[in-house]
Design a protein around this motif. Structure first.
Motif, PDB file in Angstrom:
ATOM      1  N   THR A 198       0.821  -1.207   0.000  1.00 36.67           N
ATOM      2  CA  THR A 198       0.000   0.000   0.000  1.00 36.67           C
ATOM      3  C   THR A 198       0.855   1.257   0.000  1.00 36.67           C
ATOM      4  O   THR A 198       1.785   1.397   0.802  1.00 36.67           O
ATOM      5  CB  THR A 198      -0.932   0.026   1.229  1.00 36.67           C
ATOM      6  N   ILE A 199       0.517   2.171  -0.891  1.00 34.85           N
ATOM      7  CA  ILE A 199       1.151   3.487  -0.966  1.00 34.85           C
ATOM      8  C   ILE A 199       0.127   4.517  -0.523  1.00 34.85           C
ATOM      9  O   ILE A 199      -0.995   4.561  -1.048  1.00 34.85           O
ATOM     10  CB  ILE A 199       1.625   3.799  -2.398  1.00 34.85           C
ATOM     11  N   LEU A 200       0.497   5.344   0.436  1.00 36.87           N
ATOM     12  CA  LEU A 200      -0.383   6.400   0.935  1.00 36.87           C
ATOM     13  C   LEU A 200       0.031   7.741   0.350  1.00 36.87           C
ATOM     14  O   LEU A 200       1.203   8.106   0.378  1.00 36.87           O
ATOM     15  CB  LEU A 200      -0.315   6.481   2.464  1.00 36.87           C
ATOM     16  N   LEU A 201      -0.959   8.482  -0.135  1.00 34.62           N
ATOM     17  CA  LEU A 201      -0.749   9.866  -0.557  1.00 34.62           C
ATOM     18  C   LEU A 201      -1.329  10.771   0.521  1.00 34.62           C
ATOM     19  O   LEU A 201      -2.513  10.693   0.849  1.00 34.62           O
ATOM     20  CB  LEU A 201      -1.431  10.148  -1.900  1.00 34.62           C
ATOM     21  N   SER A 202      -0.482  11.619   1.083  1.00 31.88           N
ATOM     22  CA  SER A 202      -0.912  12.583   2.091  1.00 31.88           C
ATOM     23  C   SER A 202      -0.159  13.872   1.847  1.00 31.88           C
ATOM     24  O   SER A 202       1.077  13.891   1.870  1.00 31.88           O
ATOM     25  CB  SER A 202      -0.605  12.072   3.501  1.00 31.88           C
ATOM     26  N   HIS A 203      -0.893  14.949   1.591  1.00 29.39           N
ATOM     27  CA  HIS A 203      -0.220  16.230   1.360  1.00 29.39           C
ATOM     28  C   HIS A 203       0.687  16.568   2.546  1.00 29.39           C
ATOM     29  O   HIS A 203       1.825  17.009   2.366  1.00 29.39           O
ATOM     30  CB  HIS A 203      -1.263  17.332   1.156  1.00 29.39           C
ATOM     31  N   ALA A 204       0.201  16.349   3.742  1.00 26.65           N
ATOM     32  CA  ALA A 204       0.934  16.702   4.957  1.00 26.65           C
ATOM     33  C   ALA A 204       1.872  15.575   5.382  1.00 26.65           C
ATOM     34  O   ALA A 204       1.415  14.491   5.743  1.00 26.65           O
ATOM     35  CB  ALA A 204      -0.040  17.011   6.089  1.00 26.65           C
ATOM     36  N   PRO A 205       3.181  15.811   5.395  1.00 30.25           N
ATOM     37  CA  PRO A 205       4.110  14.742   5.777  1.00 30.25           C
ATOM     38  C   PRO A 205       4.035  14.339   7.238  1.00 30.25           C
ATOM     39  O   PRO A 205       4.285  13.176   7.580  1.00 30.25           O
ATOM     40  CB  PRO A 205       5.491  15.349   5.451  1.00 30.25           C
ATOM     41  N   ASP A 206       3.680  15.263   8.119  1.00 30.40           N
ATOM     42  CA  ASP A 206       3.694  14.948   9.540  1.00 30.40           C
ATOM     43  C   ASP A 206       2.583  13.984   9.961  1.00 30.40           C
ATOM     44  O   ASP A 206       2.541  13.559  11.124  1.00 30.40           O
ATOM     45  CB  ASP A 206       3.614  16.230  10.379  1.00 30.40           C
ATOM     46  N   LYS A 207       1.708  13.608   9.022  1.00 36.66           N
ATOM     47  CA  LYS A 207       0.728  12.558   9.303  1.00 36.66           C
ATOM     48  C   LYS A 207       1.382  11.179   9.289  1.00 36.66           C
ATOM     49  O   LYS A 207       0.734  10.169   9.561  1.00 36.66           O
ATOM     50  CB  LYS A 207      -0.412  12.597   8.288  1.00 36.66           C
ATOM     51  N   ALA A 208       2.680  11.145   9.013  1.00 36.14           N
ATOM     52  CA  ALA A 208       3.390   9.867   8.923  1.00 36.14           C
ATOM     53  C   ALA A 208       3.371   9.099  10.235  1.00 36.14           C
ATOM     54  O   ALA A 208       3.333   7.863  10.239  1.00 36.14           O
ATOM     55  CB  ALA A 208       4.831  10.106   8.478  1.00 36.14           C
ATOM     56  N   ASP A 209       3.425   9.805  11.347  1.00 36.40           N
ATOM     57  CA  ASP A 209       3.421   9.105  12.637  1.00 36.40           C
ATOM     58  C   ASP A 209       2.146   8.292  12.812  1.00 36.40           C
ATOM     59  O   ASP A 209       2.169   7.201  13.386  1.00 36.40           O
ATOM     60  CB  ASP A 209       3.564  10.116  13.777  1.00 36.40           C
ATOM     61  N   GLU A 210       1.042   8.813  12.306  1.00 37.74           N
ATOM     62  CA  GLU A 210      -0.215   8.076  12.362  1.00 37.74           C
ATOM     63  C   GLU A 210      -0.256   7.001  11.281  1.00 37.74           C
ATOM     64  O   GLU A 210      -0.729   5.888  11.508  1.00 37.74           O
ATOM     65  CB  GLU A 210      -1.395   9.042  12.200  1.00 37.74           C
TER      66      GLU A 210
END
Length: 294
Positions: A198-210
């Motif tokens: 799975t590849i996640l696209l998230s504009h905000a990088p700091d959502k990585a911890d979640e």
């Protein structure tokens, strides 16, 4: 008027700090405003995983982000970018948000932008998520309309399977913007079968911890612009909310060895029309099936 005053003060303060900390001369100012913002850096990386289906070994993914069309980045530059992306022959294309800097300013260019984005050739699909500049007012609907008419699948807390003829698949997930949207990982990951790559696209990088708490192998983000302005031996001068922890490049997660985050520096600028030691970036990833994750 208040917004204009705030922006003017922000620019003056930041430029003053830059000149002091970086010791920029007049020629340095010209470089940061006119030269580096046009110095496209095409970076290439290999992403290895034991979860990757064999058929996806060698698949190429292009990530582009943060064009902020209408501030400094032009429609003409977008046209050149489209040609450069197609020359790299990607199998899959992802855009990680902030297409327009201010949706109110580029309505007349809408059809031209759609035409250009439609020319992007990604045989396995083209995917996008919202950035903070894509929200607000009628911007959310405009961005949705433009991306979908350009052949992109806009992921709003959702996932889709990318399938090959042999029946194997990987999943592309996308969450809403963290600043002005309502990101929801549980909703986004509902469809993804256990054990899938799975590849996640998230504009905000700091959502990585979640994100690292889920079965996600790779998160692709933008938003930070690499700080736009970096000071030698110090790093980014300023990064926006939700890009304060992860500014550019690769990061891992201590409790999830399979997880990787990549933060793209983006293509355009916002607030300040400068880039210094933070070149615009276009990223090419090649997926590899490994016996052990790398």
């Amino acid at each position: 008027m208040t917004d204009q005053i705030t922006r003017r003060q922000f620019i003056k303060k930041t430029i003053g700090t830059l000149l002091t900390a970086g010791g920029l001369t007049t020629s340095g100012y010209f470089y940061a405003r006119e030269i580096e913002p046009r110095m496209l850096d095409i970076t290439s990386h290999t992403i290895g995983s034991t979860r990757l289906p064999a058929g996806f070994d060698g698949v190429k993914i292009i990530q582009f982000s943060d064009t902020h069309l209408g501030f400094q980045y032009t429609v003409e530059q977008l046209g050149k970018l489209v040609a450069q992306i197609n020359e790299l022959n990607p199998d899959l294309i992802v855009f990680t948000g902030d297409l327009l800097d201010d949706p109110r300013r580029l309505t007349e260019e809408k059809n031209k932008i759609i035409t250009l984005l439609s020319q992007l050739d990604g045989p396995l699909g083209k995917f996008a998520v919202y950035g903070n500049h894509d929200h607000g007012g009628y911007g959310s609907d405009l961005y949705k309309q433009m991306m979908e008419q350009s052949g992109f699948t806009l992921l709003l807390n959702d996932s889709v399977a990318v399938k090959l003829l042999d029946g194997s698949s990987i999943w592309i997930s996308g969450i809403d913007d963290a600043m002005l949207g309502k990101p929801n990982f549980a909703e986004a990951m509902t469809k993804v079968p256990e054990g899938s790559y799975t590849i996640l696209l998230s504009h905000a990088p700091d959502k990585a911890d979640e994100a690292a708490q889920y079965s996600i192998q790779l998160q692709l983000s933008g938003h930070s612009h690499g700080g736009q302005i970096q000071i030698p031996f110090y790093g980014p001068l300023i990064t926006p909310p939700f890009a304060e922890k992860y500014a550019e490049g690769f990061y891992g997660a201590a409790h999830n060895k399979e997880f990787k985050l990549y933060v793209n520096r983006g293509l355009g600028t916002t607030r300040l029309p400068f880039r210094f030691l933070s070149q615009p970036e276009l990223t090419l990833f090649t997926l590899r099936l490994n016996k052990t994750s790398s």
